[in-house]
Design a protein around this motif. Structure first.
Motif, mmCIF file in Angstrom:
data_model
loop_
_atom_site.group_PDB
_atom_site.id
_atom_site.type_symbol
_atom_site.label_atom_id
_atom_site.label_comp_id
_atom_site.label_asym_id
_atom_site.label_seq_id
_atom_site.Cartn_x
_atom_site.Cartn_y
_atom_site.Cartn_z
ATOM 1 N N ILE A 1 -67.774 5.120 11.705
ATOM 2 C CA ILE A 1 -66.917 6.207 11.246
ATOM 3 C C ILE A 1 -67.716 7.500 11.106
ATOM 4 N N GLY A 2 -68.967 7.372 10.618
ATOM 5 C CA GLY A 2 -69.824 8.548 10.495
ATOM 6 C C GLY A 2 -70.088 9.192 11.839
ATOM 7 N N ILE A 3 -70.334 8.384 12.854
ATOM 8 C CA ILE A 3 -70.552 8.921 14.212
ATOM 9 C C ILE A 3 -69.305 9.641 14.706
ATOM 10 N N GLN A 4 -68.110 9.030 14.461
ATOM 11 C CA GLN A 4 -66.870 9.667 14.883
ATOM 12 C C GLN A 4 -66.677 11.015 14.195
ATOM 13 N N ARG A 5 -67.002 11.082 12.910
ATOM 14 C CA ARG A 5 -66.873 12.340 12.169
ATOM 15 C C ARG A 5 -67.864 13.372 12.693
ATOM 16 N N ALA A 6 -69.105 12.900 12.988
ATOM 17 C CA ALA A 6 -70.145 13.823 13.478
ATOM 18 C C ALA A 6 -69.789 14.390 14.848
ATOM 19 N N LEU A 7 -69.053 13.605 15.645
ATOM 20 C CA LEU A 7 -68.650 14.062 16.979
ATOM 21 C C LEU A 7 -67.385 14.917 16.950
ATOM 22 N N GLY A 8 -66.849 15.148 15.743
ATOM 23 C CA GLY A 8 -65.710 16.061 15.637
ATOM 24 C C GLY A 8 -64.375 15.420 15.319
ATOM 25 N N ALA A 9 -64.370 14.108 15.053
ATOM 26 C CA ALA A 9 -63.105 13.446 14.703
ATOM 27 C C ALA A 9 -62.597 13.969 13.359
ATOM 28 N N THR A 10 -61.359 14.365 13.327
ATOM 29 C CA THR A 10 -60.773 14.899 12.089
ATOM 30 C C THR A 10 -60.370 13.755 11.153
ATOM 31 N N PRO A 11 -60.208 14.036 9.839
ATOM 32 C CA PRO A 11 -59.719 12.998 8.913
ATOM 33 C C PRO A 11 -58.399 12.381 9.365
ATOM 34 N N GLY A 12 -57.529 13.219 9.993
ATOM 35 C CA GLY A 12 -56.249 12.692 10.474
ATOM 36 C C GLY A 12 -56.424 11.621 11.527
ATOM 37 N N VAL A 13 -57.399 11.810 12.410
ATOM 38 C CA VAL A 13 -57.663 10.821 13.455
ATOM 39 C C VAL A 13 -58.164 9.515 12.839
ATOM 40 N N ILE A 14 -59.065 9.626 11.872
ATOM 41 C CA ILE A 14 -59.599 8.425 11.214
ATOM 42 C C ILE A 14 -58.489 7.673 10.484
ATOM 43 N N ILE A 15 -57.665 8.429 9.755
ATOM 44 C CA ILE A 15 -56.556 7.798 9.016
ATOM 45 C C ILE A 15 -55.582 7.130 9.980
ATOM 46 N N THR A 16 -55.254 7.822 11.066
ATOM 47 C CA THR A 16 -54.323 7.260 12.055
ATOM 48 C C THR A 16 -54.857 5.955 12.624
ATOM 49 N N HIS A 17 -56.151 5.925 12.932
ATOM 50 C CA HIS A 17 -56.755 4.725 13.487
ATOM 51 C C HIS A 17 -56.650 3.554 12.521
ATOM 52 N N ILE A 18 -57.034 3.787 11.270
ATOM 53 C CA ILE A 18 -57.053 2.691 10.281
ATOM 54 C C ILE A 18 -55.640 2.225 9.937
ATOM 55 N N VAL A 19 -54.729 3.191 9.741
ATOM 56 C CA VAL A 19 -53.341 2.822 9.415
ATOM 57 C C VAL A 19 -52.699 2.083 10.582
ATOM 58 N N ALA A 20 -52.962 2.552 11.820
ATOM 59 C CA ALA A 20 -52.397 1.879 12.997
ATOM 60 C C ALA A 20 -52.899 0.448 13.093
ATOM 61 N N GLU A 21 -54.184 0.235 12.796
ATOM 62 C CA GLU A 21 -54.737 -1.116 12.826
ATOM 63 C C GLU A 21 -54.071 -2.007 11.789
ATOM 64 N N SER A 22 -53.867 -1.452 10.585
ATOM 65 C CA SER A 22 -53.214 -2.217 9.514
ATOM 66 C C SER A 22 -51.761 -2.541 9.869
#
Length: 420
Positions: free
Chosen positions: A319-340
């Protein structure tokens, strides 16, 4: 949500630990499966009970006599009394709330068989009724006809008989219509073979073992005089049968000099009250089913949320790498919620499908059995299925939100330093 790469990543993440994914999904699967099975079983019980009473008049009440419990106008307590023909005529002429009214006589109680035909004998339930009784307690003529007003008016010695009576008193291929039965010493001609449409039985005994004759004929042939053992009424549309019941009880007490406060002398009950109890019972069963099912499902959802928290902890660096590469909080939330949501909905869909399939198989097995049971046609309606799916989607979203918030709360630099 429609990104193909996102879903490939989700499936890949779930495959990395198949056993954990399976055990997590099993909690959701079991919750929805039990909800469907319990709801279907409750509906099957309701269908079976209502099928057994569907043709019985729900606005009907029934009356009989008991010993008095209060002394009144010179009469001692414990007095025996009976309804008479004048009661029926008075009610018909003066109580406008009554739609159908039918008095009934019960055959003499005797030891051994009460019906004879040649060398065949049998013991059956003998009733004297008016044709209106068939409008209260439904019967279907299998052969011949039902009793009619002419039979009553002319006091004809005719009868209609249940299917079990036919089996006992007649040969297998013999037509009973037009034949004679000697019933308690008197010959009656069979004019109909009848099948009960309900399982409610007023008077006891099996309904298939019933012989019904005209009320007037029975009263005369067996020397009952003016006595009526029992009568039933239905209320007209717009009137409550419970109100009619109380009105008739007061009227009967007044006509037969019974104390107004004697709660025992006039026995009665109404089917409307019993149906209200049935409705309350089945509503309670459905509520209990939802409580237990939702509780079990909620436990599974909590399991999903906890596992997602564990997964987030294991993937902190990712997740840290994704954030460092420019992933927004919305993208991270979407990924985790979609998985759930994916894990929850897939497990729930399997549970829903298996539950509905099992109910269908059970329904076919019960139908193939051909027996009249108080458990029939187990099913789950479309509304409940859609509601269950909606609960799954919403639950999956909530199960992923807490881990998602935990993921975006970690600073990228701290995530990169995490060693797992």
């Amino acid at each position: 949500m429609f990104d193909l790469d996102l879903w490939k990543e989700i499936i890949s993440a779930l495959k990395q630990n198949r056993m954990r994914s399976f055990m997590t999904a099993f909690g959701v699967f079991w919750g929805i499966f039990m909800l469907i099975i319990m709801s279907g079983a409750g509906r099957a019980l309701q269908n079976g009970v209502l099928e057994g009473v569907k043709s019985f008049a729900t606005n009907s009440a029934f009356f009989w006599t008991e010993r008095t419990s209060v002394p009144y106008e010179g009469f001692q307590r414990g007095r025996r009394w009976d309804y008479d023909n004048q009661d029926i005529e008075y009610i018909r002429q003066n109580v406008r709330e009554v739609e159908f009214l039918s008095p009934r006589l019960f055959g003499w109680q005797q030891n051994g068989d009460n019906t004879i035909r040649g060398e065949r004998t049998g013991a059956f339930n003998i009733y004297g009724d008016y044709p209106d009784y068939f409008k209260i307690d439904g019967w279907t003529p299998v052969k011949g006809r039902l009793m009619n007003e002419i039979d009553v008016r002319e006091k004809r010695k005719v009868c209609v008989i249940g299917e079990r009576v036919v089996e006992v008193m007649f040969a297998k291929d013999e037509d009973p219509i037009g034949q004679y039965l000697k019933i308690s010493g008197v010959y009656f001609q069979v004019v109909g073979v009848i099948h009960p449409e309900t399982k409610i039985n007023i008077g006891g005994g099996k309904k298939e073992e019933t012989i019904i004759m005209p009320f007037t004929t029975m009263q005369t042939a067996y020397n009952y005089g003016n006595v009526i053992h029992f009568f039933s009424v239905t209320a007209k549309e717009g009137y409550l049968v419970s109100d009619l019941q109380e009105k008739l009880k007061s009227l009967l007490k007044e006509r037969h000099k019974i104390a107004p406060d004697d709660m025992q002398a006039v026995g009665s009950f109404n089917i409307e009250a019993e149906f209200i109890k049935f409705d309350a019972l089945f509503t309670g069963i459905q509520v209990l089913t939802w409580i237990v099912g939702i509780g079990t499902l909620f436990a599974g959802i909590i399991g999903v949320s906890n596992i997602m928290l564990v997964i987030i902890k294991e993937r902190t660096q990712e997740i840290g790498i994704q954030r460092a590469l420019g992933a927004t909080p919305g993208v991270i939330i979407t990924h985790i919620v979609a998985e759930s949501v994916f894990l929850t909905v897939m497990a729930g869909y399997v549970g829903l499908s298996l539950g509905v399939g099992l109910l269908e198989l059970l329904g076919m097995a019960l139908e193939a059995g051909g027996e009249e049971l108080f458990f029939r046609n187990p099913q789950v309606d479309l509304t409940m299925a859609l509601s269950a799916l909606a609960v799954l989607v919403i639950s999956g979203m909530f199960a992923g939100l807490i881990p998602a918030k935990r993921a975006i709360s970690i600073k990228p630099i701290d995530a990169l330093r995490d060693e797992g």
